[in-house]
Design an enzyme around this catalytic site. Sequence first.
Site, short mmCIF file in Angstrom:
data_model
loop_
_atom_site.label_atom_id
_atom_site.label_comp_id
_atom_site.label_asym_id
_atom_site.label_seq_id
_atom_site.Cartn_x
_atom_site.Cartn_y
_atom_site.Cartn_z
CB SER A 13 -0.96 -0.03 1.18
OG SER A 13 -1.89 1.00 1.08
CG ASP A 103 -6.71 -3.09 -3.09
OD1 ASP A 103 -7.39 -2.30 -2.43
OD2 ASP A 103 -5.46 -3.09 -3.08
CG HIS A 134 -5.52 -2.32 0.45
ND1 HIS A 134 -4.85 -1.89 -0.68
CD2 HIS A 134 -4.91 -1.73 1.50
CE1 HIS A 134 -3.88 -1.07 -0.32
NE2 HIS A 134 -3.88 -0.96 0.99
#
Length: 162
Positions: A13, A103, A134
């Site tokens: 991320s 995601d 995610h």
Amino acid sequence: MWSNRKLVLFGGSHGGFLVTQLSGQYPNTFKAVSARNPNIDLPSLFITSDIPYWGITECGFNYSEVDSLSNSKDVLMKLADCSPCKNVHKVQAPTLLLLGEKDLRVPPSQGLAYYHLLKKHGVTARVLMYDDCHSLSTVAAEMDSSINSVLWFKKYTDDDSE
């Protein structure tokens, strides 16, 4: 001396954003990269993410003052300038991308676009897609992505690969 070190990058991320930034900005420093759901294109993330404010604030703007990118050339240009894909042409480290099909935070299109840009510039790259969101936190996704990252790093840090 940096060339004798076996430095690798791993992040997901925002960490994926950071490791893809580093691999493009310091191309001779790292042997391999593994990025989980990386943010690589901030202008497109603004319209596809469930947290559109992230890229805006990452670039130093106040999200509440930005209505749309089409009305603000300065914001759009700054987002593009802060994106890891800006330096993809400099990347040398083999890059593994670990992406979640479900995601909503960083849509897999981000990682797939980065993969295609890496391949266009002759960088060794691989995508592993998971039936996950995610966090890639299902047991299967977490185990597989961890094992494949270790194998990726081992492959590109062994003395035989140099």
